[in-house]
Design a protein around this motif. Structure first.
Motif, PDB file in Angstrom:
ATOM      1  N   GLY A 117       0.528  -0.735  -0.281  1.00 33.69           N
ATOM      2  CA  GLY A 117      -0.146  -0.176  -0.197  1.00 33.69           C
ATOM      3  C   GLY A 117       0.841   1.517  -0.150  1.00 33.69           C
ATOM      4  N   ARG A 140       0.788  -5.681  -7.091  1.00 33.20           N
ATOM      5  CA  ARG A 140      -0.440  -5.213  -5.804  1.00 33.20           C
ATOM      6  C   ARG A 140      -1.467  -6.569  -6.545  1.00 33.20           C
ATOM      7  NH1 ARG A 140      -5.568  -1.511  -7.809  1.00 33.20           N
ATOM      8  NH2 ARG A 140      -5.190  -3.394  -9.447  1.00 33.20           N
ATOM      9  N   ILE A 143      -6.759  -2.534  -1.483  1.00 35.03           N
ATOM     10  CA  ILE A 143      -6.418  -1.546  -2.482  1.00 35.03           C
ATOM     11  C   ILE A 143      -7.264  -2.149  -3.213  1.00 35.03           C
ATOM     12  CG2 ILE A 143      -5.283  -1.377  -3.688  1.00 35.03           C
ATOM     13  CD1 ILE A 143      -2.721  -1.640  -1.937  1.00 35.03           C
ATOM     14  N   VAL A 169      -5.917   3.050  -2.262  1.00 33.66           N
ATOM     15  CA  VAL A 169      -5.194   2.504  -1.066  1.00 33.66           C
ATOM     16  C   VAL A 169      -5.938   2.582   0.592  1.00 33.66           C
ATOM     17  CG1 VAL A 169      -3.423   1.679   1.127  1.00 33.66           C
ATOM     18  CG2 VAL A 169      -2.500   2.273  -1.273  1.00 33.66           C
ATOM     19  N   THR A 193      -7.982   8.068   1.201  1.00 29.37           N
ATOM     20  CA  THR A 193      -6.825   6.978   1.107  1.00 29.37           C
ATOM     21  C   THR A 193      -5.912   8.824   0.612  1.00 29.37           C
ATOM     22  OG1 THR A 193      -5.690   6.794  -0.725  1.00 29.37           O
ATOM     23  CG2 THR A 193      -7.381   7.968  -1.482  1.00 29.37           C
TER      24      THR A 193
END
Length: 682
Positions: free
Chosen positions: A311, A347, A541, A633, A651
């Motif tokens: 993240g 990710r 995420i 994130v 975020t």
């Protein structure tokens, strides 16, 4: 480098072993004559007992031994597998969990009560044989039961002792079967300078004389058969005498000293090398490929820590992309694009690591349904669908309790008794269906029953008497059914062990809303009800659509976005007081976020409408500018903002500023409520 606590490792493996035992017992409930299931449960109990003794859990080993003995009798055909026996071992299994988690705690007389229940299930119905005289012929035949002689040759893999297999234990178990002679073959031991102390290089040749059959010998090696070399031959009495001669030759001093001690029935001597014969088994290709794949056990905390690092990397990459877009340096832009691609792949890989199939969640309810069926006297069949659907592990952990409440509610309130079902033309067995499916960025988990359905008159009467609604207040069917999630709400006539206090459904709603999810209810009188939970696939995420409203920036989850439209100033003025747009021959309500957030700014000349949806419901959000997609994130809101329902999190953007994440479910509900009010008004 951290070292693993052996006791913690045992507890983890014991939990998996207990889950396998429970699954086998629940399968056995429907197939009491299935020998493979009986064997599987026996092996699980045997493993748990042995591992517990090895790690010092003596109380666990002693208690499990009784359950193992009971299933050993079933395995040998001495007693039949019954539903009472399965229920007794399931109850005993709960005590085993307690002995694993708290080995030093005072568990009272729980163990004695469970063992008494187990004894009653195994032999409680048998007549006492003491009063029946035994014929002399039968007595003599039993005394002269035939003894068989066997030659057992085996060798274990070199790493067997390092993996926890003790060959002396195997030899002890063979000795327990009868009189035997053991010879060790040490010819494969390498020179001392090449010897690895933890490796095993000895094989054994055992001559066994016993009343037991071949299956008893196989049971000794039941947990090491896949990796060892084993040969078992039945030999005659004369061959047995020549197969294991004790050689009279000088032994080293330590052995001579030991021979002065009392000798057990097992005699050990040196012998010439004997070639072990491998056991030939045909292993399907799929099984061999599965064994070749290696799994690594990683603590969940490390995954969470790695997720946090990913993240932070995504936030740093966003900052780099913002700097590169403002620069004319071609090399910087190239590096920025490459890092963006790599961070995106990292990710996605990380998200896959966190995904867990819902089968791990659904499997817990087999035991719950089994116990509730016995408690309520109802005949219940549990059906699961979509078990391979994957969800973030955090979602799985937090959904366990809400689903327990929903399943208990379906069984207690929804399903009728067998007599009532037969009277209404239904089958005696009621069905509870747990299903999961993925829809965009959401997973939909449904609990469905074929019971009596929700009595809307009773719901309305209870809500009016509780002051939740005014008498005669008009409500849509969906709004009426949603009342069952109000705190303290229950239509049960009496409080039972299962329900009636009105706290379970309230917990369900709070947990689902904390997961940024929503609940849908469909109920048909006389046919049953279905409760659907709409939950985001992940809580870490997400892909988002970054928009601007006034001077603030907000993120809309991209999985909920259907399309984006332009709203001109003229159309905006025409829709004042109506707040509807025409979208392919259907009217869609929309919310002006500028008014909702009270920005105090004038609208842009070219506003945009972002159409979002949850399920079949749609609503438009009017924003000033659509900035673009954004890897988001998710950061949780502070405790001061827990009651702000419009936002589900926040975020950090590339420039370090904070953008709030819109709660799609809440906004869609607000839009639909606005539509209903406008329809009523005119």
């Amino acid at each position: 480098m951290s070292t693993l606590d052996p006791v913690a490792v045992f507890r983890t493996e014991a939990a998996e072993c207990l889950e396998a035992i429970e699954a086998g017992l629940l399968d056995l409930t429907h197939q009491l004559d299935n020998k493979d299931l009986v064997d599987a449960v026996f092996r699980g109990l045997h493993t748990l007992k042995g591992s517990g003794a090895m790690f010092g859990f003596e109380a666990l080993a002693a208690f499990t031994h009784h359950c193992e003995t009971a299933f050993d009798r079933v395995r040998k055909g001495e007693v039949a597998a019954t539903s009472e026996l399965v229920a007794a071992v399931l109850a005993a299994q709960d005590h085993m969990r307690a002995l694993v988690d708290q080995p030093d705690a005072d568990h009272g007389d729980t163990g004695h009560k469970l063992l008494a229940q187990l004894q009653a299930a195994v032999g409680g119905k048998e007549a006492a044989p003491a009063a029946v005289p035994v014929p002399a012929a039968v007595r003599d035949a039993a005394a002269k039961k035939k003894k068989n002689s066997w030659r057992v040759r085996f060798s274990l893999p070199a790493n067997s002792m390092a993996n926890g297999t003790n060959p002396l234990g195997l030899l002890d178990e063979l000795r327990d079967l009868g009189e035997c002679t053991v010879r060790a073959n040490s010819s494969a031991i390498p020179p001392l300078d090449e010897l690895t102390p933890t490796e095993l290089h000895i094989s054994w040749d055992v001559t066994l004389t016993s009343e037991q059959d071949r299956s008893a010998i196989d049971d000794v090696f039941i947990f090491v058969l896949d990796d060892m070399e084993l040969s078992v031959e039945e030999i005659s009495g004369a061959a047995a005498a020549t197969a294991a001669p004790v050689e009279e030759k000088a032994a080293p001093a330590p052995v001579a000293a030991a021979s002065a001690a009392p000798v057990s029935p097992t005699t050990v001597a040196e012998f010439r090398p004997v070639e072990a014969v491998p056991v030939k088994r045909e292993v399907p290709a799929a099984v061999s490929q599965a064994k070749a794949a290696e799994n690594v056990r990683v603590p969940a905390e490390r995954l969470d820590e790695l997720m946090d690092r990913v993240g932070e990397l995504v936030i740093a990459q966003s900052r780099l992309s913002q700097l590169a877009s403002a620069s004319t340096d071609i090399a910087l832009r190239s590096v920025s694009e490459e890092i963006e691609r790599l961070s995106g792949e990292l990710r996605d890989t990380m998200m896959v690591l966190r995904m867990v199939p819902v089968a791990t969640l659904f499997s817990r309810f087999r035991r719950l349904v089994h116990d509730l069926a016995r408690e309520t006297g109802k005949v219940i069949e549990l059906v699961t669908e979509g078990e391979s659907t994957e969800v973030d592990k955090t979602v799985i952990e937090r959904l366990a309790d809400p689903l327990v409440h929903l399943v208990r509610n379906s069984i207690d309130h929804g399903l009728e008794t067998p007599a009532d079902r037969l009277a209404s033309g239904k089958s005696e067995a009621g069905t509870v269906t747990l299903s999961a499916r993925q829809a965009g960025g959401e997973v939909i988990i449904s609990i469905k029953d074929d019971g009596r359905g929700i009595n809307r008159e009773r719901v309305r009467a209870k809500a009016e008497s509780s002051g939740l609604i005014q008498p005669g207040q008009p409500l849509s069917d969906s709004e009426l059914l949603q009342l069952i999630f109000a705190p303290g709400f229950s239509t049960a006539a009496a409080i039972t062990n299962l329900s009636g206090r009105g706290v379970g459904m309230d917990v369900v709603k709070k947990t689902v809303e904390a997961l940024r999810g929503a609940i849908d209810i469909v109920s048909v009188p006389g046919q049953g009800s279905e409760v659907s939970l709409r939950i985001p696939l992940t809580l870490a995420i997400i892909d988002g659509l970054l928009v601007r409203v006034g001077s603030g920036r907000y993120v809309i989850p991209l999985s909920a976005v259907e399309e984006c439209l332009e709203l001109s100033l003229e159309e905006d003025l025409r829709s004042r007081g109506r707040s509807f747009i025409s979208l392919r021959d259907s009217l869609v309500p929309f919310l002006r976020l500028r008014d909702l957030f009270r920005t105090g700014t004038k609208p842009d000349v070219h506003q945009k409408v972002v159409v979002i949806s949850t399920g079949t419901e749609r609503v438009g959000l009017v924003v000033d500018q659509i900035i673009g997609d954004h890897q988001t994130v998710i950061k949780s809101m502070s405790k001061l903002h827990n009651n702000v329902a419009t936002f589900s999190g926040a975020t950090i953007l590339g420039d370090g500023s904070v953008a709030l994440i819109l709660d799609v479910g809440h906004l869609v509900a607000a839009g639909q409520q606005q539509e209903a009010q406008l329809r009523v008004a005119g």
